[in-house]
Motif scaffolding. Structure first.
Motif, short mmCIF file in Angstrom:
data_model
loop_
_atom_site.label_atom_id
_atom_site.label_comp_id
_atom_site.label_asym_id
_atom_site.label_seq_id
_atom_site.Cartn_x
_atom_site.Cartn_y
_atom_site.Cartn_z
N GLY A 475 34.43 71.38 -1.67
CA GLY A 475 35.05 70.31 -0.76
C GLY A 475 34.67 69.95 0.57
N ASP A 476 34.19 68.55 0.35
CA ASP A 476 33.67 68.14 1.82
C ASP A 476 34.92 67.75 2.64
N LEU A 477 35.33 68.39 3.74
CA LEU A 477 36.63 68.00 4.35
C LEU A 477 36.16 67.07 5.41
N VAL A 478 35.15 67.36 6.16
CA VAL A 478 34.85 66.36 7.19
C VAL A 478 34.56 64.99 6.55
N ALA A 479 33.81 64.60 5.55
CA ALA A 479 33.78 63.37 4.86
C ALA A 479 35.04 63.01 4.43
N SER A 480 35.84 63.77 3.99
CA SER A 480 36.86 63.26 3.19
C SER A 480 37.97 62.54 4.46
N LEU A 481 38.08 63.49 5.63
CA LEU A 481 38.80 63.12 6.61
C LEU A 481 38.21 61.71 7.38
N ARG A 482 36.89 61.81 7.33
CA ARG A 482 36.45 60.17 7.85
C ARG A 482 36.96 59.08 7.28
N ALA A 483 36.75 59.34 5.77
CA ALA A 483 36.92 58.30 4.69
C ALA A 483 38.61 57.76 4.90
N TRP A 484 39.40 59.04 4.86
CA TRP A 484 40.86 58.80 5.14
C TRP A 484 41.09 57.93 6.21
N LEU A 485 40.79 58.53 7.42
CA LEU A 485 40.98 57.84 8.75
C LEU A 485 40.54 56.39 8.97
N SER A 486 39.40 56.08 8.17
CA SER A 486 38.71 54.82 8.13
C SER A 486 39.63 53.90 7.34
N ARG A 487 40.17 54.19 6.36
CA ARG A 487 41.04 53.55 5.53
C ARG A 487 42.41 53.59 5.84
N HIS A 488 42.77 54.01 7.37
CA HIS A 488 44.09 53.97 7.84
C HIS A 488 45.22 54.69 6.97
N GLY A 489 44.66 55.93 6.32
CA GLY A 489 45.43 56.68 5.49
C GLY A 489 45.83 56.00 4.04
N GLN A 490 45.15 55.17 3.56
CA GLN A 490 45.37 54.51 2.38
C GLN A 490 44.77 55.58 1.06
N TRP A 491 45.39 56.33 0.22
CA TRP A 491 44.91 57.15 -0.51
C TRP A 491 43.90 56.61 -1.38
N ASP A 492 44.59 55.66 -2.34
CA ASP A 492 43.53 55.39 -3.18
C ASP A 492 42.31 54.35 -2.70
N ALA A 493 42.28 53.85 -1.64
CA ALA A 493 41.10 53.09 -0.99
C ALA A 493 40.18 54.18 -0.68
N ALA A 494 40.58 55.32 0.00
CA ALA A 494 40.12 56.37 0.57
C ALA A 494 39.20 57.15 -0.54
N ALA A 495 40.13 57.30 -1.57
CA ALA A 495 39.63 58.07 -2.80
C ALA A 495 38.54 57.27 -3.64
N ALA A 496 38.46 56.18 -3.60
CA ALA A 496 37.47 55.17 -4.00
C ALA A 496 36.25 55.50 -3.52
N LEU A 498 35.36 57.83 -1.83
CA LEU A 498 34.64 59.05 -1.83
C LEU A 498 34.19 59.49 -3.41
N GLY A 499 34.76 58.52 -4.38
CA GLY A 499 34.66 58.78 -5.87
C GLY A 499 35.19 60.13 -6.42
N VAL A 500 36.25 60.27 -5.91
CA VAL A 500 37.24 61.52 -6.14
C VAL A 500 38.84 60.91 -6.60
N HIS A 501 39.58 61.68 -7.30
CA HIS A 501 41.11 61.35 -7.55
C HIS A 501 41.77 61.20 -6.28
N ARG A 502 42.71 60.51 -6.25
CA ARG A 502 43.49 60.54 -5.03
C ARG A 502 44.31 62.04 -4.87
N HIS A 503 44.75 62.71 -6.01
CA HIS A 503 45.30 63.79 -5.71
C HIS A 503 44.25 64.88 -5.13
#
Length: 538
Positions: A475-496, A498-503
């Motif tokens: 699990g790439d936590l740093v990249a995941s955190l960067r993507a989630w913050l850049s999408r202002h906490g929008q799970w679906d957009a950030a997951a897309a 990263l190419g992972v499921h929102r869960h």
């Protein structure tokens, strides 16, 4: 003028006859020397009239030619041969050799003793020295009267030019031409800008001599030029240049030295007066910055003709960290130089200017100790005026200084402008920039305004648990955190992104919270994490 061979020959009591070198009789005679040596050159300095009876010269053409060549190479200006002792007449090979080398050869008749020639030349040299002293004394008196009169520096320059029969020019400490005499010489004086600039970088006093077509003096004029810096404490207060048709004589050198001394004293005296004015101007500036504009305006009306009118800017200058000067150069990059350039620009443009020095100290509010800073220079100048432009040009031209510039403001808001200039200077120093305006401080990213070392240390400490996790676990936590913050906490957009499921992304963010011990629902936490992530990208 020193005596010449022509004046010696014209002395009817000596009865001298020129046998060779008649075209070179205008050479000055610096001394008369008598020698019977075959090679007297080790005892000569050049410029002598050498007298001999020729006892040891011999008669061979080769030896006589060698003798003449030795004398000519040693700088002897003339040779006198006394006849009647070892030679009844001057040997023709000696005449021929002297003519070949252009060495004046004089026949000294037997009734004329050598001492008579020595006395005649000595008397002429003494008369020359007396004339030089008299002329120098008269010139010094004339220049001193000029210096004590109204507009003394300009008067000294005009009198000097007249005395030398050429032209003279005075430059201020920045190298700008301030006085030239006569007026027609302004074009020639302006061409010396590069030479004056070279002297600016050397401790005073310093001088340079050059002729019209010398390297760096591109002109068809054949002037002989001398440039001299003026200053008493290794800092040039100005520069004097003189141009003459011929090389200056020793007497003219005395006159020039007298002018240099008087101009130096005048400039130093003016400097002391300026220091007093600077102290009063600094006090006025502090009143303005403290909001007491009315009081400052009343005082300035009598001392300086008023405060700067219209829109102003406050400029704060400080030494850039790690600035170094080239060895042997004068300190052209420091705050004193900047203050002088600002004052000269204001004087030429007729602009009002207030300047104050701030000693090194610590900057803080409400009496609390703050961040240490070095000595600084504070200027209040007309917005977009000559002083404003001169300061910007000075810091761009020379390394060693940084400048913070406030936004345009009325004089009544100078205190606010001062705070803006301080913040702009801090940004310039931190970012390694020559100058920063207040308008630039609020534009662009916040990161460049923060200390690089402090941000890096903060980011490394905050993100260390996440990076250690990424090195040892899935699990790439740093990249995941960067993507989630850049999408202002929008799970679906950030997951897309990263190419992972929102869960999966939700699981990773919970893991982030656990490792950091912080809640991602906290806005301050999100801001700090975003700054930490962005600092690694800069």
């Amino acid at each position: 003028m020193p005596p010449t061979l022509a004046s010696v020959v014209r002395n009817s009591s000596l009865h001298l006859t020129v046998l060779a070198g008649a075209d070179h009789l205008e050479r000055p005679v610096r001394w008369v020397h008598t020698s019977e040596l075959d090679d007297p050159t080790p005892f000569l300095e050049g410029g002598e009239l050498l007298l001999t009876t020729g006892i040891k010269l011999g008669t061979s053409t080769k030896s006589l030619q060698a003798y003449v060549h030795r004398l000519a190479d040693a700088g002897v200006v003339g040779l006198g041969l006394g006849v009647g002792l070892s030679h009844t007449e001057v040997p023709q090979p000696l005449v021929d050799a002297a003519a070949q080398r252009g060495l004046p050869l004089l026949r000294v008749p037997e009734p004329t003793p050598f001492i008579a020639i020595s006395k005649a030349v000595s008397a002429a040299l003494a008369a020359e020295q007396y004339e030089a002293v008299t002329t120098s004394f008269e010139a010094q008196e004339e220049l001193t009267r000029a210096a004590l009169g109204q507009n003394g520096t300009a008067a000294v320059v005009r009198r000097l030019a007249a005395r030398l029969g050429g032209w003279a020019a005075l430059y201020d400490s920045s190298g700008a031409l301030s006085v030239v005499a006569p007026d027609w010489a302004a074009r020639r004086a302006a061409r010396l800008a590069a030479e004056v600039d070279r002297l600016r970088r050397r401790p005073a006093p310093a001088s340079a001599a050059l002729q019209g077509r010398a390297p760096g003096f591109d002109t068809a004029d054949e002037d002989f030029v001398v440039v001299q810096s003026l200053g008493a404490d290794r800092r040039a207060r100005g520069f004097l240049a003189v141009g003459t048709e011929d090389r200056i004589t020793p007497t003219e050198r005395y006159v020039l030295n007298a002018a240099v001394a008087l101009l130096t004293l005048t400039l130093e005296r003016s400097r002391e007066l300026r220091h007093a004015e600077e102290r009063m101007g600094a006090a006025l500036l502090r009143l303005v910055l403290a909001g007491q504009v009315g009081t400052a305006r009343q005082v300035a009306a009598g001392l300086f003709g008023g405060l700067p009118e219209g829109t102003i800017r406050v400029l704060v200058a400080g030494a850039a960290p790690g600035a170094e000067r080239a060895e042997g150069e004068a300190p052209v990059h420091d705050l004193t130089e900047l203050a002088e350039r600002a004052e000269q620009a204001g004087g030429r443009a007729g602009e009002k200017l207030l300047v104050a020095r701030e000693p090194a100290g610590k900057e803080g509010k409400d009496g609390k100790e703050g961040v240490a800073h070095g000595e600084r220079l504070v200027l209040l100048a007309v917005d977009g005026g000559a002083v404003h432009r001169a300061c910007l040009g000075a810091v761009e031209e020379h390394e060693g200084l940084a400048l913070g510039v406030s936004a345009p403001a009325p004089v009544e808001e100078a205190g606010v402008a001062y705070a803006q200039a301080e913040r702009a200077l801090a940004v310039a120093l931190r970012g390694g920039r020559r100058s920063v305006g207040h308008e630039e401080v609020g534009a662009g990213s916040l990161l460049p305004l923060l200390g690089e070392d402090a941000v890096a240390a903060f980011a490394e400490g905050l993100l260390r648990p996440l990076r250690e996790h990424d090195r040892t676990a899935r699990g790439d936590l740093v990249a995941s955190l960067r993507a989630w913050l850049s999408r202002h906490g929008q799970w679906d957009a950030a997951a897309a992104d990263l190419g992972v499921h929102r869960h999966t992304l939700r699981y990773r963010m919970r893991r982030v919270e656990e490792l950091l011990g912080r809640s991602l629902d906290d806005t301050d936490v999100r801001m700090e994490l975003w700054l930490a992530l962005r600092s690694g990208e800069e």
